[in-house]
Motif scaffolding. Structure first.
Motif, short mmCIF file in Angstrom:
data_model
loop_
_atom_site.label_atom_id
_atom_site.label_comp_id
_atom_site.label_asym_id
_atom_site.label_seq_id
_atom_site.Cartn_x
_atom_site.Cartn_y
_atom_site.Cartn_z
N ALA A 1 59.21 62.50 44.09
CA ALA A 1 57.76 62.65 44.33
C ALA A 1 57.00 61.45 43.73
O ALA A 1 57.36 60.94 42.67
N LYS A 2 55.95 61.04 44.43
CA LYS A 2 55.22 59.83 44.04
C LYS A 2 54.64 59.94 42.63
O LYS A 2 54.64 58.98 41.87
N ASP A 3 54.15 61.13 42.26
CA ASP A 3 53.53 61.25 40.93
C ASP A 3 54.54 61.06 39.81
O ASP A 3 54.19 60.63 38.72
N VAL A 4 55.80 61.32 40.10
CA VAL A 4 56.83 61.09 39.07
C VAL A 4 57.19 59.60 39.02
O VAL A 4 57.31 59.02 37.94
N VAL A 5 57.32 58.98 40.18
CA VAL A 5 57.60 57.53 40.22
C VAL A 5 56.48 56.77 39.54
O VAL A 5 56.70 55.78 38.82
N ASP A 6 55.25 57.24 39.73
CA ASP A 6 54.07 56.53 39.22
C ASP A 6 53.90 56.64 37.71
O ASP A 6 53.06 55.97 37.13
N LYS A 7 54.69 57.49 37.08
CA LYS A 7 54.54 57.66 35.63
C LYS A 7 54.81 56.34 34.91
O LYS A 7 55.71 55.61 35.28
N ALA A 8 54.05 56.09 33.87
CA ALA A 8 54.26 54.94 32.99
C ALA A 8 54.56 53.64 33.74
O ALA A 8 55.63 53.05 33.59
N GLY A 9 53.64 53.25 34.59
CA GLY A 9 53.75 51.93 35.22
C GLY A 9 54.46 51.89 36.55
O GLY A 9 54.68 50.82 37.11
N GLY A 10 54.88 53.02 37.06
CA GLY A 10 55.44 53.06 38.41
C GLY A 10 56.91 52.70 38.52
O GLY A 10 57.45 52.59 39.61
N LYS A 11 57.59 52.50 37.37
CA LYS A 11 59.01 52.14 37.47
C LYS A 11 59.91 53.15 36.78
O LYS A 11 61.09 52.91 36.55
N GLY A 12 59.33 54.27 36.41
CA GLY A 12 60.15 55.35 35.87
C GLY A 12 60.32 55.34 34.36
O GLY A 12 61.17 56.06 33.83
N ALA A 13 59.54 54.54 33.64
CA ALA A 13 59.62 54.59 32.17
C ALA A 13 59.22 56.00 31.73
O ALA A 13 58.30 56.59 32.28
N GLY A 14 59.96 56.56 30.78
CA GLY A 14 59.66 57.92 30.33
C GLY A 14 60.28 59.00 31.20
O GLY A 14 60.08 60.19 30.99
N VAL A 15 61.06 58.56 32.21
CA VAL A 15 61.75 59.52 33.09
C VAL A 15 63.24 59.48 32.76
O VAL A 15 63.83 58.42 32.54
N LEU A 16 63.83 60.67 32.73
CA LEU A 16 65.26 60.80 32.48
C LEU A 16 65.95 61.20 33.78
O LEU A 16 65.63 62.23 34.37
N VAL A 17 66.87 60.35 34.24
CA VAL A 17 67.63 60.68 35.46
C VAL A 17 68.97 61.29 35.03
O VAL A 17 69.65 60.75 34.16
N VAL A 18 69.30 62.44 35.62
CA VAL A 18 70.52 63.15 35.21
C VAL A 18 71.42 63.40 36.42
O VAL A 18 70.97 63.83 37.47
N ASP A 19 72.71 63.09 36.24
CA ASP A 19 73.71 63.45 37.26
C ASP A 19 74.98 63.93 36.55
O ASP A 19 75.14 63.72 35.35
N ASP A 20 75.85 64.59 37.31
CA ASP A 20 77.09 65.08 36.68
C ASP A 20 78.03 63.94 36.33
O ASP A 20 78.66 63.94 35.27
#
Ligand SMILES: O=P(O)(O)OC[C@H]1O[C@H](OP(=O)(O)OP(=O)(O)O)[C@H](O)[C@@H]1O
Ligand code: HPA
Ligand SMILES: [Mg+2]
Length: 170
Positions: A85-104
Motif C-alpha cells: 500500500a502506498k501509505d506504507v511505502v511513503d513512510k519515512a521518506g518513501g523508501k521504507g525506512a522504519g518498515v520491517l519486511v518479513v519472510d520465512d
C-alpha cells in the motif's frame, strides 16, 4: 532443484521449532527498531510475521503478495499479485525506512530482490537463509546449504517412518 535424496539435504521444521526460531528472530531484530509497520511477503511470511508482530508490539501489518513457485519446487516467473500500500511505502521518506519486511526464508534471493527495489531502506528479516540469498537479508536465524530443501510445518503432516535398518518392519 531436483528432489534431495540424502537425509542431510532435507531440513524438516516442526511448529515448535518454527515458533522458537521466529521468536529468536524477533529478539535479534528488536535492537534495530523501532519499526512502524511490518510488510510480510505472502504466503510464507504470514506465519513469522504473526510471531514477530506479537513480540515487538507492531500492529500495522501490510502484505506484498508474490508467487514464484507455480509447480511446488520449480521457480517460475515471479508474479506480484498485490503491491505494498502506498501509505506504507511513503513512510519515512518513501523508501521504507522504519518498515520491517518479513519472510520465512530467502533462497535464490529473487523474491527479496524484488521487494528491496520497492523498499530499499526497509529492514529485511527471514527465519532461514541459503547462501545465494543471504546478502539480501539484514537479519536471519539459521543458514542451510543451497541444496537443502526446508520443509515447513504447514506443508507437512504426521507419517509413519520406516526403520533406518533395512529389512521387514516389526
Ligand atoms: O529467494 P527465492 O528463491 O525467491 O525464494 C524464496 C521465496 O520462495 C518461497 O515463496 P513462494 O514464491 O514459493 O510462495 P509461498 O510463500 O506462497 O509459498 C518462500 O516463501 C520465499 O518467499
Ligand atoms: O527450501 C525451501 N523450502 C520451502 N519453500 C522454499 N521456497 C524456496 N526455497 C524453499
Ligand atoms: Mg514466499
Amino acid at each position: 532443484m531436483s528432489e534431495p535424496t540424502s537425509p542431510e539435504k532435507i531440513f524438516p521444521v516442526s511448529w515448535d521449532q518454527f515458533h522458537r526460531d521466529a521468536r529468536a528472530l524477533a529478539w535479534r531484530i528488536s535492537a534495530d527498531g523501532p519499526f512502524e509497520a511490518i510488510v510480510c511477503i505472502t504466503r510464507g511470511g504470514l506465519v513469522p510475521a504473526a510471531v514477530v508482530s506479537r513480540e515487538l508490539g507492531i500492529r500495522l501489518i501490510e502484505t506484498i503478495c508474490i508467487a514464484s513457485r507455480h509447480n511446488y519446487r520449480d521457480q517460475g516467473e515471479l508474479m506480484i499479485l498485490k503491491q505494498v500500500a502506498k501509505d506504507v511505502v511513503d513512510k519515512a521518506g518513501g523508501k521504507g525506512a522504519g518498515v520491517l519486511v518479513v519472510d520465512d526464508l530467502v533462497d535464490t534471493g529473487k523474491t527479496a530482490g524484488v521487494v528491496r527495489e520497492i523498499l530499499p531502506d526497509a529492514h529485511f528479516a527471514t527465519v532461514y537463509a541459503k547462501p545465494k540469498g543471504r546478502p539480501l537479508v539484514d537479519t536471519f536465524i539459521t543458514e542451510v546449504s543451497q541444496d537443502t530443501w526446508i520443509y515447513f510445518p504447514w506443508d507437512m503432516g504426521l507419517a509413519f517412518q520406516p526403520p533406518i535398518a533395512k529389512g521387514p518392519v516389526g
